[in-house]
Design a protein around this motif. Structure first.
Motif, PDB file in Angstrom:
ATOM      1  N   ALA A 139       0.839  -1.200   0.000  1.00  0.00           N
ATOM      2  CA  ALA A 139       0.000   0.000   0.000  1.00  0.00           C
ATOM      3  C   ALA A 139       0.874   1.251   0.000  1.00  0.00           C
ATOM      4  N   HIS A 140       0.420   2.286  -0.674  1.00  0.00           N
ATOM      5  CA  HIS A 140       1.178   3.541  -0.700  1.00  0.00           C
ATOM      6  C   HIS A 140       0.201   4.704  -0.779  1.00  0.00           C
ATOM      7  N   ASP A 141       0.660   5.840  -0.272  1.00  0.00           N
ATOM      8  CA  ASP A 141      -0.168   7.042  -0.287  1.00  0.00           C
ATOM      9  C   ASP A 141      -0.133   7.681  -1.667  1.00  0.00           C
ATOM     10  N   SER A 142      -1.273   8.151  -2.112  1.00  0.00           N
ATOM     11  CA  SER A 142      -1.347   8.845  -3.391  1.00  0.00           C
ATOM     12  C   SER A 142      -0.779  10.252  -3.247  1.00  0.00           C
ATOM     13  N   LEU A 143       0.100  10.636  -4.163  1.00  0.00           N
ATOM     14  CA  LEU A 143       0.745  11.944  -4.116  1.00  0.00           C
ATOM     15  C   LEU A 143       0.336  12.770  -5.328  1.00  0.00           C
ATOM     16  N   ASP A 144       0.646  14.053  -5.285  1.00  0.00           N
ATOM     17  CA  ASP A 144       0.346  14.905  -6.427  1.00  0.00           C
ATOM     18  C   ASP A 144       1.353  14.645  -7.532  1.00  0.00           C
ATOM     19  N   GLU A 145       1.039  15.093  -8.732  1.00  0.00           N
ATOM     20  CA  GLU A 145       1.863  14.807  -9.912  1.00  0.00           C
ATOM     21  C   GLU A 145       3.285  15.304  -9.749  1.00  0.00           C
ATOM     22  N   GLN A 146       3.469  16.506  -9.219  1.00  0.00           N
ATOM     23  CA  GLN A 146       4.814  17.063  -9.074  1.00  0.00           C
ATOM     24  C   GLN A 146       5.690  16.228  -8.147  1.00  0.00           C
ATOM     25  N   SER A 147       5.076  15.613  -7.146  1.00  0.00           N
ATOM     26  CA  SER A 147       5.844  14.757  -6.236  1.00  0.00           C
ATOM     27  C   SER A 147       6.389  13.537  -6.967  1.00  0.00           C
ATOM     28  N   TYR A 148       5.565  12.947  -7.834  1.00  0.00           N
ATOM     29  CA  TYR A 148       6.018  11.794  -8.609  1.00  0.00           C
ATOM     30  C   TYR A 148       7.115  12.201  -9.598  1.00  0.00           C
ATOM     31  N   VAL A 149       6.947  13.352 -10.239  1.00  0.00           N
ATOM     32  CA  VAL A 149       7.951  13.828 -11.199  1.00  0.00           C
ATOM     33  C   VAL A 149       9.271  14.063 -10.481  1.00  0.00           C
ATOM     34  N   ARG A 150       9.224  14.723  -9.336  1.00  0.00           N
ATOM     35  CA  ARG A 150      10.440  15.021  -8.586  1.00  0.00           C
ATOM     36  C   ARG A 150      11.122  13.740  -8.104  1.00  0.00           C
ATOM     37  N   SER A 151      10.316  12.805  -7.603  1.00  0.00           N
ATOM     38  CA  SER A 151      10.879  11.542  -7.112  1.00  0.00           C
ATOM     39  C   SER A 151      11.516  10.740  -8.238  1.00  0.00           C
ATOM     40  N   TYR A 152      10.833  10.682  -9.391  1.00  0.00           N
ATOM     41  CA  TYR A 152      11.384   9.912 -10.512  1.00  0.00           C
ATOM     42  C   TYR A 152      12.678  10.543 -11.015  1.00  0.00           C
ATOM     43  N   ARG A 153      12.718  11.863 -11.069  1.00  0.00           N
ATOM     44  CA  ARG A 153      13.935  12.526 -11.535  1.00  0.00           C
ATOM     45  C   ARG A 153      15.101  12.239 -10.591  1.00  0.00           C
ATOM     46  N   GLU A 154      14.844  12.270  -9.292  1.00  0.00           N
ATOM     47  CA  GLU A 154      15.909  11.981  -8.328  1.00  0.00           C
ATOM     48  C   GLU A 154      16.417  10.553  -8.485  1.00  0.00           C
ATOM     49  N   LEU A 155      15.484   9.619  -8.668  1.00  0.00           N
ATOM     50  CA  LEU A 155      15.877   8.225  -8.845  1.00  0.00           C
ATOM     51  C   LEU A 155      16.664   8.032 -10.137  1.00  0.00           C
ATOM     52  N   LEU A 156      16.196   8.666 -11.219  1.00  0.00           N
ATOM     53  CA  LEU A 156      16.870   8.533 -12.506  1.00  0.00           C
ATOM     54  C   LEU A 156      18.270   9.141 -12.454  1.00  0.00           C
ATOM     55  N   GLU A 157      18.382  10.310 -11.842  1.00  0.00           N
ATOM     56  CA  GLU A 157      19.699  10.943 -11.753  1.00  0.00           C
ATOM     57  C   GLU A 157      20.649  10.105 -10.902  1.00  0.00           C
ATOM     58  N   GLY A 158      20.128   9.520  -9.831  1.00  0.00           N
ATOM     59  CA  GLY A 158      20.959   8.649  -9.006  1.00  0.00           C
ATOM     60  C   GLY A 158      21.410   7.407  -9.761  1.00  0.00           C
ATOM     61  N   ALA A 159      20.508   6.858 -10.598  1.00  0.00           N
ATOM     62  CA  ALA A 159      20.857   5.670 -11.381  1.00  0.00           C
ATOM     63  C   ALA A 159      21.940   5.996 -12.407  1.00  0.00           C
ATOM     64  N   VAL A 160      21.793   7.144 -13.079  1.00  0.00           N
ATOM     65  CA  VAL A 160      22.801   7.544 -14.069  1.00  0.00           C
ATOM     66  C   VAL A 160      24.148   7.752 -13.395  1.00  0.00           C
ATOM     67  N   GLU A 161      24.149   8.427 -12.259  1.00  0.00           N
ATOM     68  CA  GLU A 161      25.418   8.687 -11.562  1.00  0.00           C
ATOM     69  C   GLU A 161      26.088   7.393 -11.129  1.00  0.00           C
ATOM     70  N   SER A 162      25.307   6.439 -10.621  1.00  0.00           N
ATOM     71  CA  SER A 162      25.895   5.174 -10.182  1.00  0.00           C
ATOM     72  C   SER A 162      26.491   4.396 -11.344  1.00  0.00           C
ATOM     73  N   HIS A 163      25.897   4.523 -12.539  1.00  0.00           N
ATOM     74  CA  HIS A 163      26.386   3.788 -13.702  1.00  0.00           C
ATOM     75  C   HIS A 163      27.637   4.411 -14.312  1.00  0.00           C
ATOM     76  N   LEU A 164      28.024   5.565 -13.825  1.00  0.00           N
ATOM     77  CA  LEU A 164      29.251   6.200 -14.317  1.00  0.00           C
ATOM     78  C   LEU A 164      30.484   5.694 -13.588  1.00  0.00           C
ATOM     79  N   MET A 165      30.305   4.760 -12.653  1.00  0.00           N
ATOM     80  CA  MET A 165      31.420   4.150 -11.936  1.00  0.00           C
ATOM     81  C   MET A 165      32.272   3.347 -12.911  1.00  0.00           C
TER      82      MET A 165
END
Length: 396
Positions: A229-255
Motif C-alpha cells: 500500500a502507498h499514499d497517493s501523491l500529487d503529480e509534481q511529487s512523482y515527477v520530482r521523485s522519478y527525476r531523483e531516482l533517474l539521476e541517481g541511477a545515471v550517476e551510479s552507472h558512471l562508476m
C-alpha cells in the motif's frame, strides 16, 4: 561485458577437464578481450573472460578470499560496492584489490546465500566454497546479465552464453521444438527453457546451489512486490521523485576506470540519460547514434539536435540495406536464437562504432517498462475490465 563458465563433475574420482573449460571460455572471447583466468579444485573448474572496467590492474579473476577457501568468477557491476567495502572492512575483512568482485566474496563470507540481498547492480556470478563443497550461482534481480546451464547425471555446466555450454564435447545439440509457439507469439521465452533441450537459463532473481553429489537447490530471492500500500501523491511529487531516482541511477552507472559514452537516438529516453550524464560530469560527453540510408526511417536528425544542444562529442554511423542483412548470421550466432527485433541489428553497428572510442555506454533502455510506455500496458487494464464486464453480463 565479461563472460563466465564452469564445470562441476559428479562422482567420487571425477575431475574437471581443464581443456574443456578453456575451450568454453575461448568461444566467448568476444565478451572479454582483455584478460582470462581459471581455477581448478578436483571436481570443479571455473573460468572467465574479462572486459576490464573497474580496477584495471588488480581486478584479475578468479578472485579468492583471504585464505583461498572461497573463489569467484563474476560478470557485471556492483554499484554500491564502495559503501559495502567500508562496512566489510569494519567487520574485519581484508581486501587485496579495489574491485567490486572481491566485495561479493567477502559478502558471501559474511551472509552466505543472502549476500545477493545486499547487492545493487547487474550481475551473474559463481562462487566455489571449498570448505562446504558447494557451488553457489546467482543472477541479478532483473536478469540483465545472462546465465545458462546444463545439468546431467555426470556433470553440471554453466556459461554466460548457450554456445559456451554447447562448446563442451559431451553436450548434445538438440532443438527444443516445444518452445517455438511461445517464441513466435511473444518474441521471447518467459520460463527457464531455451531452444536447446537440456540447456536452461537461471531465472532473474534466483540462486542455484549444487554439490559434487549432484544435490541441487534453486531459490528465488527477489520478486517485485506490487501489493504494498502507498499514499497517493500529487503529480509534481512523482515527477520530482522519478527525476531523483533517474539521476541517481545515471550517476551510479558512471562508476568506471575506462571511458564512458551514451547511445543517443534523439528520443526522450536516451536524451534524458545523455543530459543527466552531461550535468553530472560537467563536461561534454561522447554520444553515438545509428541511422539508415532511408531518411524516413532514420532518427539521426533528432539525435543531432540533442547532441548540438548538449554540445556532446557526437559520432554517427549509417547502416545500408546490404550491411543490415549481411550482419544477420553473425548476430544470430551471438544471440544463440533468432533475431526478433530489427533494432538488435542497429544496436550492433552503433556498439561497434562506440567501441572505437569508449568501453562502457549508457542507454535509454528500460524506461518504457518503468513508465508503461508501450501500448500494451495501456491496453492490458482495458482488456481486463472488458473481460470482467463480459463475465458479469453472463451471470444471471
Amino acid at each position: 561485458m565479461c563472460g563466465i563458465a564452469g564445470i562441476l563433475e559428479f562422482g567420487r574420482d571425477a575431475r574437471a577437464d581443464s581443456d574443456a573449460l578453456r575451450e568454453m571460455c575461448r568461444i566467448m572471447a568476444h565478451r572479454g578481450p582483455d584478460d582470462e583466468g581459471f581455477y581448478f579444485d578436483g571436481h570443479l573448474g571455473i573460468g572467465m573472460r574479462r572486459l576490464s572496467i573497474v580496477d584495471l590492474t588488480t581486478g584479475h579473476q578468479p578472485i579468492s578470499n583471504e585464505n583461498g577457501s572461497i573463489w569467484i568468477v563474476f560478470n557485471g557491476e556492483i554499484y554500491n560496492h564502495l559503501s559495502l567495502r567500508e562496512q566489510l572492512i569494519a567487520r574485519g575483512h581484508a581486501y587485496r584489490t579495489h574491485s567490486d568482485t572481491e566485495t561479493i566474496v567477502h559478502l558471501y563470507e559474511e551472509y552466505g546465500r543472502d549476500c545477493v540481498k545486499h547487492l545493487r547492480g547487474m550481475f551473474a556470478f559463481a562462487i566455489w566454497d571449498k570448505n562446504k563443497k558447494v557451488l553457489f550461482i546467482a543472477r541479478d534481480r532483473l536478469g540483465i546479465k545472462p546465465l545458462y546451464y546444463q545439468l546431467s547425471g555426470e556433470r553440471f555446466l554453466f556459461g554466460s552464453e548457450i554456445k559456451v555450454v554447447l562448446a563442451h564435447a559431451n553436450v548434445p545439440t538438440q532443438f527444443n521444438g516445444g518452445v517455438l509457439p511461445e517464441f513466435l507469439a511473444f518474441g521471447y521465452l518467459s520460463g527457464d527453457d531455451t531452444f536447446y533441450n537440456g540447456i536452461r537459463k537461471l531465472l532473474p532473481g534466483h540462486t542455484l546451489e549444487l554439490t559434487p553429489e549432484g544435490e541441487t537447490e534453486i531459490r528465488q530471492y527477489w520478486n517485485l512486490d506490487a501489493s504494498l500500500a502507498h499514499d497517493s501523491l500529487d503529480e509534481q511529487s512523482y515527477v520530482r521523485s522519478y527525476r531523483e531516482l533517474l539521476e541517481g541511477a545515471v550517476e551510479s552507472h558512471l562508476m568506471s576506470d575506462v571511458p564512458v559514452g551514451v547511445f543517443l537516438s534523439g528520443g526522450v529516453d536516451s536524451s534524458a540519460v545523455a543530459a543527466l550524464m552531461t550535468k553530472i560530469r560537467r563536461e561534454p560527453v561522447e554520444t553515438f547514434s545509428v541511422g539508415y540510408g532511408e531518411h524516413a526511417y532514420s532518427e539521426l536528425p533528432f539525435a543531432r539536435t540533442v547532441a548540438n544542444h548538449l554540445k556532446s562529442v557526437h559520432h554517427e554511423i549509417v547502416v545500408s540495406e546490404q550491411d543490415f542483412f549481411k550482419a544477420l548470421p553473425l548476430l544470430i550466432w551471438h544471440e544463440d536464437e533468432p533475431i526478433v527485433w530489427p533494432s538488435s541489428v542497429s544496436l550492433y553497428f552503433v556498439a561497434r562504432l562506440a567501441r572505437e572510442r569508449v568501453t562502457v555506454v549508457l542507454t535509454g533502455e528500460g524506461s518504457d517498462e518503468t513508465l508503461a510506455g508501450y501500448t500494451r500496458y495501456a491496453f492490458t487494464p482495458l482488456c481486463i475490465h472488458a473481460q470482467e464486464c463480459s463475465l458479469r453480463s453472463r451471470v444471471p
